[in-house]
Design a protein around this motif. Structure first.
Motif, PDB file in Angstrom:
ATOM      1  N   ALA A 229     -47.591  -6.288 -29.215  1.00  0.00           N
ATOM      2  CA  ALA A 229     -47.493  -6.829 -27.861  1.00  0.00           C
ATOM      3  C   ALA A 229     -46.304  -7.787 -27.740  1.00  0.00           C
ATOM      4  CB  ALA A 229     -48.789  -7.541 -27.492  1.00  0.00           C
ATOM      5  N   ALA A 230     -46.069  -8.571 -28.787  1.00  0.00           N
ATOM      6  CA  ALA A 230     -44.925  -9.491 -28.772  1.00  0.00           C
ATOM      7  C   ALA A 230     -43.610  -8.724 -28.724  1.00  0.00           C
ATOM      8  CB  ALA A 230     -44.963 -10.391 -30.005  1.00  0.00           C
ATOM      9  N   GLY A 231     -43.480  -7.689 -29.546  1.00  0.00           N
ATOM     10  CA  GLY A 231     -42.256  -6.896 -29.553  1.00  0.00           C
ATOM     11  C   GLY A 231     -41.997  -6.236 -28.214  1.00  0.00           C
ATOM     12  N   ALA A 232     -43.063  -5.748 -27.577  1.00  0.00           N
ATOM     13  CA  ALA A 232     -42.921  -5.116 -26.266  1.00  0.00           C
ATOM     14  C   ALA A 232     -42.404  -6.119 -25.238  1.00  0.00           C
ATOM     15  CB  ALA A 232     -44.259  -4.533 -25.827  1.00  0.00           C
ATOM     16  N   MET A 233     -42.930  -7.340 -25.266  1.00  0.00           N
ATOM     17  CA  MET A 233     -42.488  -8.344 -24.298  1.00  0.00           C
ATOM     18  C   MET A 233     -41.058  -8.792 -24.571  1.00  0.00           C
ATOM     19  SD  MET A 233     -45.521 -10.686 -22.803  1.00  0.00           S
ATOM     20  CE  MET A 233     -46.077 -11.585 -24.215  1.00  0.00           C
ATOM     21  N   ILE A 234     -40.705  -8.963 -25.836  1.00  0.00           N
ATOM     22  CA  ILE A 234     -39.352  -9.385 -26.160  1.00  0.00           C
ATOM     23  C   ILE A 234     -38.345  -8.337 -25.704  1.00  0.00           C
ATOM     24  CG2 ILE A 234     -37.745  -9.839 -28.059  1.00  0.00           C
ATOM     25  CD1 ILE A 234     -39.556 -12.173 -27.508  1.00  0.00           C
ATOM     26  N   PHE A 235     -38.670  -7.063 -25.865  1.00  0.00           N
ATOM     27  CA  PHE A 235     -37.759  -6.012 -25.406  1.00  0.00           C
ATOM     28  C   PHE A 235     -37.506  -6.139 -23.906  1.00  0.00           C
ATOM     29  CE2 PHE A 235     -36.425  -1.947 -23.811  1.00  0.00           C
ATOM     30  CZ  PHE A 235     -35.582  -1.453 -24.795  1.00  0.00           C
ATOM     31  N   VAL A 236     -38.571  -6.352 -23.135  1.00  0.00           N
ATOM     32  CA  VAL A 236     -38.432  -6.489 -21.686  1.00  0.00           C
ATOM     33  C   VAL A 236     -37.564  -7.695 -21.337  1.00  0.00           C
ATOM     34  CG1 VAL A 236     -39.698  -7.024 -19.567  1.00  0.00           C
ATOM     35  CG2 VAL A 236     -40.569  -5.291 -21.131  1.00  0.00           C
ATOM     36  N   ILE A 237     -37.771  -8.805 -22.035  1.00  0.00           N
ATOM     37  CA  ILE A 237     -36.999 -10.021 -21.759  1.00  0.00           C
ATOM     38  C   ILE A 237     -35.511  -9.779 -21.966  1.00  0.00           C
ATOM     39  CG2 ILE A 237     -36.568 -12.411 -22.458  1.00  0.00           C
ATOM     40  CD1 ILE A 237     -39.509 -12.459 -23.425  1.00  0.00           C
ATOM     41  N   VAL A 238     -35.162  -9.232 -23.123  1.00  0.00           N
ATOM     42  CA  VAL A 238     -33.753  -9.106 -23.496  1.00  0.00           C
ATOM     43  C   VAL A 238     -33.072  -7.965 -22.744  1.00  0.00           C
ATOM     44  CG1 VAL A 238     -32.148  -8.709 -25.404  1.00  0.00           C
ATOM     45  CG2 VAL A 238     -34.189 -10.118 -25.760  1.00  0.00           C
ATOM     46  N   GLU A 239     -33.798  -6.882 -22.516  1.00  0.00           N
ATOM     47  CA  GLU A 239     -33.181  -5.715 -21.895  1.00  0.00           C
ATOM     48  C   GLU A 239     -33.103  -5.827 -20.376  1.00  0.00           C
ATOM     49  OE1 GLU A 239     -32.569  -1.803 -20.177  1.00  0.00           O
ATOM     50  OE2 GLU A 239     -34.417  -2.970 -19.966  1.00  0.00           O
ATOM     51  N   GLU A 240     -34.065  -6.534 -19.773  1.00  0.00           N
ATOM     52  CA  GLU A 240     -34.143  -6.483 -18.325  1.00  0.00           C
ATOM     53  C   GLU A 240     -34.134  -7.850 -17.645  1.00  0.00           C
ATOM     54  OE1 GLU A 240     -36.882  -3.802 -15.370  1.00  0.00           O
ATOM     55  OE2 GLU A 240     -36.261  -3.063 -17.329  1.00  0.00           O
ATOM     56  N   VAL A 241     -34.980  -8.770 -18.107  1.00  0.00           N
ATOM     57  CA  VAL A 241     -35.119 -10.040 -17.383  1.00  0.00           C
ATOM     58  C   VAL A 241     -33.861 -10.880 -17.490  1.00  0.00           C
ATOM     59  CG1 VAL A 241     -36.424 -12.186 -17.224  1.00  0.00           C
ATOM     60  CG2 VAL A 241     -37.626 -10.033 -17.657  1.00  0.00           C
ATOM     61  N   ILE A 242     -33.409 -11.149 -18.698  1.00  0.00           N
ATOM     62  CA  ILE A 242     -32.238 -12.015 -18.868  1.00  0.00           C
ATOM     63  C   ILE A 242     -30.986 -11.422 -18.226  1.00  0.00           C
ATOM     64  CG2 ILE A 242     -30.659 -13.018 -20.573  1.00  0.00           C
ATOM     65  CD1 ILE A 242     -33.052 -13.527 -22.367  1.00  0.00           C
ATOM     66  N   PRO A 243     -30.652 -10.139 -18.452  1.00  0.00           N
ATOM     67  CA  PRO A 243     -29.460  -9.592 -17.791  1.00  0.00           C
ATOM     68  C   PRO A 243     -29.504  -9.716 -16.275  1.00  0.00           C
ATOM     69  CG  PRO A 243     -30.173  -8.129 -19.532  1.00  0.00           C
ATOM     70  CD  PRO A 243     -31.247  -9.170 -19.384  1.00  0.00           C
ATOM     71  N   GLU A 244     -30.696  -9.576 -15.690  1.00  0.00           N
ATOM     72  CA  GLU A 244     -30.807  -9.660 -14.238  1.00  0.00           C
ATOM     73  C   GLU A 244     -30.462 -11.052 -13.733  1.00  0.00           C
ATOM     74  OE1 GLU A 244     -30.760  -7.604 -11.121  1.00  0.00           O
ATOM     75  OE2 GLU A 244     -31.674  -6.572 -12.817  1.00  0.00           O
ATOM     76  N   THR A 245     -30.729 -12.085 -14.536  1.00  0.00           N
ATOM     77  CA  THR A 245     -30.426 -13.453 -14.108  1.00  0.00           C
ATOM     78  C   THR A 245     -28.947 -13.796 -14.277  1.00  0.00           C
ATOM     79  OG1 THR A 245     -30.814 -14.449 -16.293  1.00  0.00           O
ATOM     80  CG2 THR A 245     -32.723 -14.178 -14.856  1.00  0.00           C
ATOM     81  N   GLN A 246     -28.181 -12.935 -14.939  1.00  0.00           N
ATOM     82  CA  GLN A 246     -26.780 -13.237 -15.227  1.00  0.00           C
ATOM     83  C   GLN A 246     -25.817 -12.462 -14.335  1.00  0.00           C
ATOM     84  OE1 GLN A 246     -26.232 -15.719 -17.754  1.00  0.00           O
ATOM     85  NE2 GLN A 246     -28.431 -15.781 -17.337  1.00  0.00           N
ATOM     86  N   ARG A 247     -26.306 -11.861 -13.277  1.00  0.00           N
ATOM     87  CA  ARG A 247     -25.474 -11.031 -12.410  1.00  0.00           C
ATOM     88  C   ARG A 247     -24.814 -11.812 -11.294  1.00  0.00           C
ATOM     89  NH1 ARG A 247     -26.168  -5.710 -13.322  1.00  0.00           N
ATOM     90  NH2 ARG A 247     -27.964  -5.085 -14.599  1.00  0.00           N
ATOM     91  N   ASP A 248     -25.195 -13.067 -11.105  1.00  0.00           N
ATOM     92  CA  ASP A 248     -24.650 -13.855 -10.009  1.00  0.00           C
ATOM     93  C   ASP A 248     -24.100 -15.160 -10.561  1.00  0.00           C
ATOM     94  OD1 ASP A 248     -24.172 -14.644  -7.260  1.00  0.00           O
ATOM     95  OD2 ASP A 248     -25.793 -13.259  -6.726  1.00  0.00           O
ATOM     96  N   LYS A 249     -23.843 -16.097  -9.679  1.00  0.00           N
ATOM     97  CA  LYS A 249     -23.208 -17.354 -10.089  1.00  0.00           C
ATOM     98  C   LYS A 249     -24.209 -18.449 -10.446  1.00  0.00           C
ATOM     99  CE  LYS A 249     -22.724 -18.741  -5.242  1.00  0.00           C
ATOM    100  NZ  LYS A 249     -21.778 -19.143  -4.171  1.00  0.00           N
ATOM    101  N   TYR A 250     -25.493 -18.106 -10.483  1.00  0.00           N
ATOM    102  CA  TYR A 250     -26.513 -19.130 -10.710  1.00  0.00           C
ATOM    103  C   TYR A 250     -27.086 -19.029 -12.123  1.00  0.00           C
ATOM    104  CZ  TYR A 250     -26.154 -19.198  -5.636  1.00  0.00           C
ATOM    105  OH  TYR A 250     -25.676 -19.255  -4.354  1.00  0.00           O
ATOM    106  N   THR A 251     -26.239 -18.720 -13.069  1.00  0.00           N
ATOM    107  CA  THR A 251     -26.709 -18.519 -14.440  1.00  0.00           C
ATOM    108  C   THR A 251     -27.290 -19.797 -15.040  1.00  0.00           C
ATOM    109  OG1 THR A 251     -24.470 -18.918 -15.263  1.00  0.00           O
ATOM    110  CG2 THR A 251     -25.090 -16.634 -14.853  1.00  0.00           C
TER     111      THR A 251
END
Length: 273
Positions: A229-251
């Motif tokens: 379960a931890a590995g599944a969540m970490i994959f989502v964080i690194v692959e999807e959540v974090i990149p989505e927050t870095q697409r604009d100027k509010y990093t």
């Protein structure tokens, strides 16, 4: 209050406790999606901050609520290599979401990137499936932790499982918004935007019950399941959540939100669990 919740959860058993806890997290997703009835759009700075907060909660939950109990329990089964179950389960969890990511058609919240097999499904369906990918490991994590607590796993407790459900429920508020608000912005009605927003978390009770049942009858499987379960969540964080927050100027705001989410989940787990 926590003592009453723990007593109630232990009385009804891990499967029903997981069902109730994940239904709670689903309802908070619906509450977040309900913001669409009051606003048409959400400020990008607020959105990135909340999305960062989501990642922080997930990361803290992955370590404090899942990996650490996995290592503790693994040490009992494998005293010479206590890291082995955690390492294997962690990698398998990441590979599981990686496989779903490649197979399941889904669209990211910016409506600019579609992944998975090619399909002519509507954008709304693809966006719901994207957030559903987030929620599968979250539901599994809650169910597995309730099951581990019922088995008396070192480092796992019913209070920790409840704390995990509270933390995931809190971060589900912005997740609900992350579906309903983009859909409203591109022209969907408020009711349809809300419907799709809450629907993204309907998988959590299913995943939670599956996780609780899977680990309730065998202790040897538990350290692997927790790390999975931890590995599944970490994959989502690194692959999807974090990149989505870095697409604009509010990093920077996203990073601060991430740290706030991590801190809150750590306090919940350590303080309540």
């Amino acid at each position: 209050m926590m003592q009453e919740l723990v007593a109630f959860a232990e009385r009804i058993g891990p499967v029903y406790a997981a069902l109730i806890a994940t239904t709670f997290t689903w309802m908070l997703t619906a509450a977040g999606a309900g913001i669409v009835f009051f606003f048409r759009t959400i400020n990008r700075a607020v959105f990135d901050t909340l999305l960062g907060f989501t990642g922080g909660v997930m990361l803290a939950a992955s370590f404090w609520s899942l990996l650490l109990p996995s290592i503790h329990h693994g040490a009992e089964q494998f005293p010479d290599t206590p890291w082995l179950p955690a390492a294997i389960g962690f990698l398998l969890g990441g590979l599981f979401i990686f496989s779903l990511d490649k197979l399941l058609p889904h669209m990211h919240v910016n409506f600019q990137r579609t992944e998975g097999v090619k399909t002519d499904w509507q954008k709304s369906t693809l966006l719901v499936l994207a957030i559903t990918l987030h929620n599968i490991p979250e539901g599994l994590a809650i169910g597995i932790l309730f099951g581990a607590a019922a088995q008396g796993v070192a480092g796992a407790s019913t209070a920790a499982a409840i704390a995990l459900a509270i933390g995931i429920g809190i971060q589900n508020l912005p997740e609900g918004m992350s579906v309903s608000m983009p859909l409203r912005r591109v022209g969907y009605s408020r009711s349809k935007s809300f419907w799709y927003g809450q629907l993204s978390a309907a998988v959590e009770p299913v995943a939670g019950v599956v996780g609780a049942i899977a680990v309730s009858h065998t202790q040897s499987f538990l350290p692997f399941a927790l790390a999975f379960a931890a590995g599944a969540m970490i994959f989502v964080i690194v692959e999807e959540v974090i990149p989505e927050t870095q697409r604009d100027k509010y990093t920077d705001l996203a990073v601060l939100g991430f740290m706030a989410g991590f801190t809150l989940m750590m306090i919940l787990d350590v303080g309540l669990g």
